[in-house]
Structures are given as structure tokens and as C-alpha cells.
Design an enzyme around this catalytic site. Structure first.
Site, PDB file in Angstrom:
ATOM      1  N   HIS A   1      -3.486   4.314   4.865  1.00 16.11           N
ATOM      2  CA  HIS A   1      -4.556   3.312   5.033  1.00 16.11           C
ATOM      3  C   HIS A   1      -5.887   3.866   4.522  1.00 16.11           C
ATOM      4  O   HIS A   1      -6.569   3.263   3.713  1.00 16.11           O
ATOM      5  CB  HIS A   1      -4.681   2.922   6.505  1.00 16.11           C
ATOM      6  CG  HIS A   1      -5.897   2.103   6.789  1.00 16.11           C
ATOM      7  ND1 HIS A   1      -6.020   0.794   6.371  1.00 16.11           N
ATOM      8  CD2 HIS A   1      -7.064   2.405   7.398  1.00 16.11           C
ATOM      9  CE1 HIS A   1      -7.208   0.334   6.737  1.00 16.11           C
ATOM     10  NE2 HIS A   1      -7.860   1.296   7.356  1.00 16.11           N
TER      11      HIS A   1
ATOM     12  N   ARG B   1       0.867  -1.181   0.000  1.00 18.36           N
ATOM     13  CA  ARG B   1       0.000   0.000   0.000  1.00 18.36           C
ATOM     14  C   ARG B   1       0.900   1.228   0.000  1.00 18.36           C
ATOM     15  O   ARG B   1       1.495   1.568   1.016  1.00 18.36           O
ATOM     16  CB  ARG B   1      -0.919  -0.042   1.228  1.00 18.36           C
ATOM     17  CG  ARG B   1      -1.436   1.311   1.660  1.00 18.36           C
ATOM     18  CD  ARG B   1      -2.583   1.236   2.619  1.00 18.36           C
ATOM     19  NE  ARG B   1      -2.302   0.738   3.961  1.00 18.36           N
ATOM     20  CZ  ARG B   1      -1.592   1.393   4.894  1.00 18.36           C
ATOM     21  NH1 ARG B   1      -1.028   2.551   4.635  1.00 18.36           N
ATOM     22  NH2 ARG B   1      -1.425   0.857   6.085  1.00 18.36           N
TER      23      ARG B   1
ATOM     24  N   TYR C   1       4.227   5.277  11.523  1.00 14.98           N
ATOM     25  CA  TYR C   1       4.613   3.887  11.764  1.00 14.98           C
ATOM     26  C   TYR C   1       5.517   3.264  10.698  1.00 14.98           C
ATOM     27  O   TYR C   1       5.918   2.125  10.836  1.00 14.98           O
ATOM     28  CB  TYR C   1       3.359   3.025  11.983  1.00 14.98           C
ATOM     29  CG  TYR C   1       2.315   3.121  10.875  1.00 14.98           C
ATOM     30  CD1 TYR C   1       2.468   2.428   9.676  1.00 14.98           C
ATOM     31  CD2 TYR C   1       1.174   3.915  11.027  1.00 14.98           C
ATOM     32  CE1 TYR C   1       1.519   2.510   8.675  1.00 14.98           C
ATOM     33  CE2 TYR C   1       0.216   4.004  10.036  1.00 14.98           C
ATOM     34  CZ  TYR C   1       0.388   3.304   8.852  1.00 14.98           C
ATOM     35  OH  TYR C   1      -0.551   3.392   7.865  1.00 14.98           O
TER      36      TYR C   1
HETATM   37  C1  LIG Z   1     -14.152  -6.477  12.046  1.00 14.87           C
HETATM   38  C2  LIG Z   1     -13.389  -5.222  11.802  1.00 14.87           C
HETATM   39  N1  LIG Z   1     -12.515  -4.800  12.739  1.00 14.87           N
HETATM   40  C3  LIG Z   1     -11.830  -3.654  12.553  1.00 14.87           C
HETATM   41  C4  LIG Z   1     -11.992  -2.911  11.426  1.00 14.87           C
HETATM   42  C5  LIG Z   1     -11.239  -1.602  11.241  1.00 14.87           C
HETATM   43  N2  LIG Z   1     -10.261  -1.745  10.180  1.00 14.87           N
HETATM   44  C6  LIG Z   1     -10.521  -1.321   8.924  1.00 14.87           C
HETATM   45  S1  LIG Z   1      -9.304  -1.705   7.871  1.00 14.87           S
HETATM   46  C7  LIG Z   1      -8.388  -2.422   9.061  1.00 14.87           C
HETATM   47  C8  LIG Z   1      -7.073  -3.032   8.721  1.00 14.87           C
HETATM   48  C9  LIG Z   1      -7.205  -4.019   7.631  1.00 14.87           C
HETATM   49  O1  LIG Z   1      -5.976  -4.503   7.262  1.00 14.87           O
HETATM   50  P1  LIG Z   1      -5.823  -5.520   6.066  1.00 14.87           P
HETATM   51  O2  LIG Z   1      -6.734  -6.679   6.267  1.00 14.87           O
HETATM   52  O3  LIG Z   1      -4.384  -5.810   5.914  1.00 14.87           O
HETATM   53  O4  LIG Z   1      -6.379  -4.726   4.810  1.00 14.87           O
HETATM   54  P2  LIG Z   1      -5.818  -3.368   4.183  1.00 14.87           P
HETATM   55  O5  LIG Z   1      -6.469  -2.258   4.928  1.00 14.87           O
HETATM   56  O6  LIG Z   1      -4.351  -3.364   4.334  1.00 14.87           O
HETATM   57  O7  LIG Z   1      -6.259  -3.403   2.772  1.00 14.87           O
HETATM   58  C10 LIG Z   1      -9.043  -2.353  10.286  1.00 14.87           C
HETATM   59  C11 LIG Z   1      -8.508  -2.864  11.563  1.00 14.87           C
HETATM   60  C12 LIG Z   1     -12.913  -3.392  10.468  1.00 14.87           C
HETATM   61  N3  LIG Z   1     -13.137  -2.735   9.321  1.00 14.87           N
HETATM   62  N4  LIG Z   1     -13.581  -4.536  10.683  1.00 14.87           N
END
Ligand SMILES: Cc1ncc(C[n+]2csc(CCOP(=O)(O)OP(=O)(O)O)c2C)c(N)n1
Ligand SMILES: [Mg+2]
Lengths: 360, 325
Positions: free
Chosen positions: A262, A258, A271
């Protein structure tokens, strides 16, 4: 079989087109016709430009929270290009380029990030599910669709997307297990972009690779250079063949990055180090794919310039169009709760309407 | 006395409790190094180390089920859920275990744990970032549910929650996280769980609210200031177990009752409060006890959210309607 040859347990990673735009494995180079190659590149480019503009609009206060895709275009487009129109896409929320390739209109995709449910109302024939925010939950839906289509004797596969962070959720395990137990035509694609907000991949799991996880479910897993659209293409193509033969699901771990924050509410400088970002910038999926197309005489700087201008105008125009409709109508937010509005809900709507009339 | 926002009061309370008691720990997604997406846990990992300010893998059931185990094992975990809409993967743990452990073991195992989460709408957020789920948890025996509306109460209720022998759901009104500052004493103090607060005395109508809607109700009272209506405003502060006595006393005086909440209408806390008013103060009522709540629809995305969010104007109008009944 690629999954045998590129065994993640042996530290192998599937690569075809390296970051300098050179084919590193000639035998594996897929025979994709020119039109399709161009469609792939153009979807990646449109995704990139739409992404850049979305960030700009957001900073100008014209767009709401947005989850950038920059750097992950090849993972999404390479995999979607290996599927047919009849196959399914079950996204998380960071798959804009893949959705564009599969035919979603930019207007709808922007409408979603603009804060309007209509953005999730994609044409049913596209076979793209709505954006799913609760991490990893969508993968169980992918299994269910795969089950239904198999039972109904449809020759279709379902690609479910998840992030590296999502592999820690219980639902990731549940969905992979379910698909494997019933030999379902599911393809699980992990966009391992190295970060889940501020949490690095290394803090999510002790497993050496995410592809390793496949073994526990009795399905093949493969680690792929996710910034290489050709590698993503052949890995997905093979998974699709396996699925349609009745041999069950595959887990593809796409190694990508990425490049952006985020979401627009995130500050990645807290970070991660700039040098990590520049390492991955050199591995930009668009850069290498452009060189590949140039070597095939399909593309050049002039075409690039023209296409960029065209897309930039298109994106700007599309966004202006959605900005015309500032708000969602009152009825809209009530109408889709049930097929038929129950009496009590109708009363709530009427009450609210009479309030609006009285204060006017 | 230092001035603090709700957010900074939460942060310094966690710091204070972790400093005073080595068994208090904090855990959650991005809640360690980065200090949480809202920075409520900022600085805790730097001060208390990675083992007491934990960045967890992304899994709410692991966070909540894990916190249960930590509580059994001798710690006092304060779990952060990134947004209340994401508590649902941990719902099974909360309802099937956290709420029941004391009863299941006839008091042998108790769970001194807190589940913190930002909640509520009005921040122009994506799906699942705006929910008000206090009704759902208020329905479950064994859980306590608190919601502060000021920095002072944010500290006092969090301190009480951490010291409570039973699990407490601590909802944080993120819409007003940084909206205003208030003097918050440095020394430790608790705001008792189960006690409402009369914010303004009045004689014509009792209005009960909590979280960010307390502030919206105060704005509504501003709008009404030339109408000659004397409002008694109560900040409920604890959704469960809620303070029946304060409500009863107030309604017996005013004879009118309005409850305002953003949580969905049907089977929401408003129904419960109105039932109490009917039972306890029926003969004192001069108008039907009334609720102003979120509609029974999924809270809309930002471009339709204004149809859902309860504005000061709507509250003011409802107050007038009840008084003029
Ligand atoms: C069940 C749940 N917990 C927390 C979140 C908040 N949240 C949104 S994105 C994220 C991180 C996701 O990381 P990843 O799976 O690596 O996907 P990326 O964002 O890197 O595409 C979090 C913790 C959420 N959307 N759903
Ligand atoms: Mg990620």
C-alpha cells in the site's frame, strides 16, 4: 455504445488486448498513431522504473513514505492518453504514471514523496490538480471544475481518480450525484486495485461491481480491464465524447491490481496470498503492451534494453538532483498561507527568526 | 509488573475491556484483521471475532455516526480513526450529533463511546498525517478530550474513557507510541478524566504540556539543569474539562507560567489556559503567562517540518525567557 454493449449488470467486462498481448476484439482496436502508442508505453515504463527506484530509495532511508503504482500503469496511461492537453486530471495519490503521461515532471513528483510541498506545484498549463490524500474528497473538486469549464463554454473534460476503497466514502456519492444532476463533463475513474490497505474489495461493498453504482446516479458505468491500455483508452474516449455532447458523466471501473505494498509502511504479506499476487503478475500491463508494440514492429528487446537503461539513469539522476536541496526554507513554510501575511503571522515568523539568531 | 509502550498499553487495555464487558467493541478502517496500521487493535479480531472487532468500509462518518447508533443501541463502541487528520469526514457527526445527544434528549440518550486517533507531528509523514486537532474538539460543548503521555496513563485514561457515560476523544501521541516502556499494572484501573498530574515539583515556573511534548519538556529541563531554574512540570492529560485547580495552585507558588503545545497558536488550548491563569492567579504573577505553540501555518511536509516542531531547545529557551523576564 460501449457502456451498453459491456453492461456491468450482465457481467460484461471491456477488453481489447488480453494478457498474452493478443487483440481479443478486433473491431474495438483503437487507431492510435505510432508516436502516441510509443509515448504511452514509454510513460508506463518510466512510471514502472521510477516506482521501483522509489522503493529502493525509501529502503535506503533517502525517500519518505511512498505509495507504489506498480501494476496500475495501464489504467492511468490508457485513460490519460484518450484526453487532450486541455482536459483536466484530478488525482488521488496513486497516479504517478498518468501524471507523467500528462506531462508532470518526475522531479516534481519525486519532490512530493521526498516531503516537499514544491512537488505539488505543477505547471498550471498541465491541468493536473495536486495530490489529494483525504480519500475521495477530490471527486467533488472534479465536479466543480467540470461545472466551471462548462459554464465558461470550454470544450474540456475532467477525469477524477479514486480507489476501490474510496467508493465507500460519502464524498464519492456526493460527487457522482452532483456531476450527474448537472450533466457535467466529468469522467470518474475508479482504480479498483482490489485492496484498500488490508481491506479487500469484497469488504467495501455488497455491490457485485463498482460500475453498478453508476446506475443509481443515472449515469452509464462500465467495467474495464484496467491492465489493458487499449480498453482504458476507448472507454475514456467514449466517456469524453459523451461529456462534450452534454450528456453528462461516466463511471469507469478499472480492474487492476496493486502489485506492491500500500505504501512503504505496509506489509501486504499479512493480509494477502502470494498466489494472488502471481496471478496478477501474469496480467502485468507492461508485458502485454510490449508484445502489442512488437507485433506492430514498433518495439523490440534492443529498444527495450536501451530505454530501460536510459530511464534508470534518468531516474537516478533526477533523484540525486532533488537530494541536493535537503530542506525547505523557513520563509517558504509561512509565505503561502495568505496572499498577504497578516501582522500576527509576521510576528510569529519574526519571533522564530530571532530565536534562531539567538541560539546560533 | 509488565513493561509496556504506549501502543502496547492501549492494545492490552482494549483487550481487557472487551474481555470484561461484552458490550465493548472496536471498529475502524483496517482495525480488525490487521489490527490497525499501527497495530493498536492487534489480536482483538482473532480473540473476539469479526463482529466485535470490526473492519469497516472506508468512511469516517459511517464509523462515527455508526458508533453513535451503536451506543444508543446498547454497545460501548471504541472507534479508531486511522490518523487524526482523517477524522474530518466524521466531523459533522461529532459536532452535530455526538457532542449533543445528551443535551438534545435531556439526558435520555447518552453516548458511552470513545473516538481514538493517533495525532501529532514529528514522524516525517505525508500531508494530513501530522495534525494536532485538540483545540478544535476542545471547543465543542459535550465532548471530553484526553491525551496520555505515558503507558501508565494510556491505560488509565482509556479505561476511564470507555467507562465514561459521555463521548471521549482519545488522542494518541503516535510520535512516542513506541518510544519508551513503563511498568503498567495488569489489573484494571482508571486515571480520572479532568485531572492533571504534577510530574515534577518546582518553585520558579509552572510548565504545562501534554502528549509527546511532555517528553520534550523533560528533555528541555535536562538542558537547563545547570541554570538553577526550578521547573514545576504539569502533564495536563485532559484537555477538556481541564484541571484548573492544579494549575492555579502551581502558579500561585511559582508566579510564572508557560504552556507548550504543537496545536496551532490562535484560539489554541494555550490561550484558554493563560486566561485561567490570569483570572485565578493574576496577583501572583511575576511574568506574563506565556505560550509556545505551533505556528499558525499548515504543518509543513517533512522537509520543512523542523521549522514547526517544538524542540527541547526551544522549550528551554522559552523557560529561561519567562524566568528572566
Ligand atoms: C479520509 C481518509 N481516511 C483514511 C485515510 C487513510 N488511507 C490512506 S489510503 C487508504 C486506503 C485507500 O484505498 P483505495 O481507495 O482502494 O485506494 P488505494 O490505496 O488502493 O489506491 C486509507 C484508508 C485517508 N487517506 N483519508
Ligand atoms: Mg484500492
Amino acid at each position: 455504445m460501449l457502456t451498453k454493449k459491456f453492461d456491468p449488470l450482465k457481467g460484461k467486462i471491456l477488453e481489447v488486448l488480453n494478457h498474452e498481448g493478443k487483440i481479443v476484439n478486433e473491431k474495438l482496436e483503437p487507431k492510435i498513431d505510432d508516436d502516441k502508442l510509443l509515448k504511452m508505453y514509454k510513460s508506463m515504463l518510466l512510471g514502472r522504473i521510477a516506482d521501483t527506484k522509489a522503493l529502493q530509495f525509501q529502503r535506503q532511508g533517502r525517500m519518505l513514505t511512498y505509495a507504489p503504482i506498480k501494476g496500475q500503469e495501464a489504467t492511468q496511461v490508457g485513460s490519460m492518453a484518450a484526453l487532450s492537453e486541455t482536459d483536466w486530471m484530478v488525482p488521488a495519490f496513486r497516479e504517478m504514471a498518468g501524471m507523467l503521461y500528462k506531462g508532470a515532471s518526475l522531479k516534481k513528483l519525486f519532490l512530493y514523496w521526498y516531503g516537499n510541498e514544491e512537488g505539488n506545484n505543477l505547471d498550471k498549463s498541465l491541468k493536473i490538480l495536486p495530490i489529494s490524500v483525504p480519500i475521495a474528497s477530490q471527486l467533488n473538486h472534479a465536479s466543480g471544475i467540470a461545472y466551471a469549464r462548462k459554464l465558461l463554454k470550454k470544450e474540456e473534460v475532467v477525469a477524477g481518480f479514486v480507489g476501490d476503497g474510496g467508493t465507500s466514502q460519502g464524498e464519492f456519492h456526493e460527487a457522482l450525484n452532483f456531476s450527474a444532476v448537472f450533466d457535467l463533463p466529468t469522467i470518474f475513474i475508479i482504480q479498483n486495485n482490489q485492496w484498500a490497505i488490508s481491506t479487500p474489495r469484497s469488504s467495501q461493498t455488497k455491490a457485485e461491481t463498482l460500475a453498478h453504482k453508476a446506475i443509481g446516479y443515472g449515469m452509464p458505468g462500465i467495467q474495464v480491464d484496467g491492465n489493458d491500455p487499449l480498453a482504458m483508452y476507448i472507454a475514456t474516449e467514449e466517456a469524453k465524447k459523451r461529456a462534450l455532447k452534454g450528456d453528462g458523466p461516466t463511471l469507469i471501473e478499472a480492474l487492476t491490481y496493486r502489485l506492491g505494498p500500500h505504501t512503504t509502511s505496509d506489509d501486504p504479506t499479512i493480509y494477502r496470498e502470494d498466489k494472488e499476487v502471481s496471478y496478477w503478475e501474469e496480467r502485468d500491463p507492461l508485458k502485454r503492451f510490449k508484445i502489442y508494440l512488437e507485433n506492430k514492429d514498433l518495439w523490440d528487446d534492443k529498444k527495450e534494453e536501451k530505454q530501460r537503461k536510459e530511464y534508470t539513469d534518468f531516474v537516478t539522476k533526477t533523484f540525486k538532483e532533488i537530494e541536493k536541496d535537503k530542506f525547505v526554507d523557513l520563509e517558504e513554510v509561512f509565505n503561502y498561507t495568505y496572499a498577504e501575511m497578516p501582522k500576527d503571522l509576521k510576528d510569529q515568523l519574526d519571533d522564530y527568526k530571532s530565536y534562531l539568531k539567538e541560539v546560533k | 509488573m509488565p513493561l509496556k509502550t504506549i501502543l502496547s498499553a492501549i492494545n492490552s487495555t482494549l483487550d481487557q475491556q472487551m474481555e470484561k464487558d461484552d458490550t465493548v467493541i472496536s471498529l475502524g478502517e483496517d482495525a480488525g484483521f490487521e489490527g490497525g496500521v499501527f497495530r493498536a487493535t492487534k489480536g482483538l479480531q482473532q480473540k473476539y471475532g469479526k463482529e466485535r472487532s470490526i473492519d469497516t468500509p472506508l468512511a469516517e462518518s459511517a464509523i462515527i455516526g455508526g458508533a453513535l447508533g451503536m451506543a444508543v443501541g446498547g454497545l460501548k463502541p471504541v472507534a479508531e480513526i486511522q490518523f487524526s487528520g482523517f477524522v474530518l469526514p466524521g466531523f459533522n457527526q461529532i459536532v452535530a450529533h455526538v457532542a449533543r445527544f445528551r443535551n438534545r434528549t435531556r439526558g435520555t440518550y447518552t453516548l458511552p463511546m470513545v473516538i481514538r486517533m493517533p495525532y501529532g507531528g514529528g514522524i516525517r509523514a505525508l500531508e494530513h498525517h501530522s495534525e494536532s486537532l485538540e483545540s478544535i474538539f476542545g471547543h465543542i460543548p459535550g465532548l471530553k478530550v484526553v491525551i496520555p503521555s505515558t503507558p501508565y496513563d494510556a491505560k488509565g485514561l482509556l479505561t476511564a474513557a470507555i467507562k465514561d457515560p459521555d463521548p471521549v476523544m482519545y488522542f494518541e501521541p503516535k510520535r512516542i507510541y513506541r518510544a519508551f516502556k513503563q511498568e503498567v499494572p495488569d489489573e484494571e484501573y482508571s486515571v480520572p478524566i479532568g485531572k492533571a498530574k504534577v510530574l515534577k515539583k518546582g518553585t520558579d515556573i509552572t510548565v504545562v504540556a501534554w502528549g509527546s511534548l511532555v517528553r520534550e519538556t523533560v528533555k528541555a529541563m535536562e538542558l537547563l539543569k545547570d541554570e538553577g531554574i526550578s521547573v514545576e512540570l504539569i502533564d495536563l492529560r485532559t484537555i477538556k474539562p481541564f484541571d484548573k485547580e492544579t494549575i492555579e495552585k502551581s502558579v500561585k507558588k511559582t508566579g510564572r507560567f508557560l504552556v507548550v503545545h504543537e496545536a496551532y497558536k490562535t484560539f489554541g488550548p494555550g490561550a484558554e489556559l493563560i486566561s485561567t491563569v490570569n483570572v485565578k492567579a493574576f496577583l501572583y504573577l511575576e511574568a506574563p503567562p506565556t505560550r509556545l505553540t505551533g505556528h499558525d501555518i499548515t504543518i509543513p511536509l517533512p522537509k520543512g517540518e523542523h521549522h514547526f516542531i517544538i524542540s527541547p531547545e526551544r522549550i528551554a529557551k522559552k523557560i529561561k525567557d519567562v524566568v528572566k523576564f
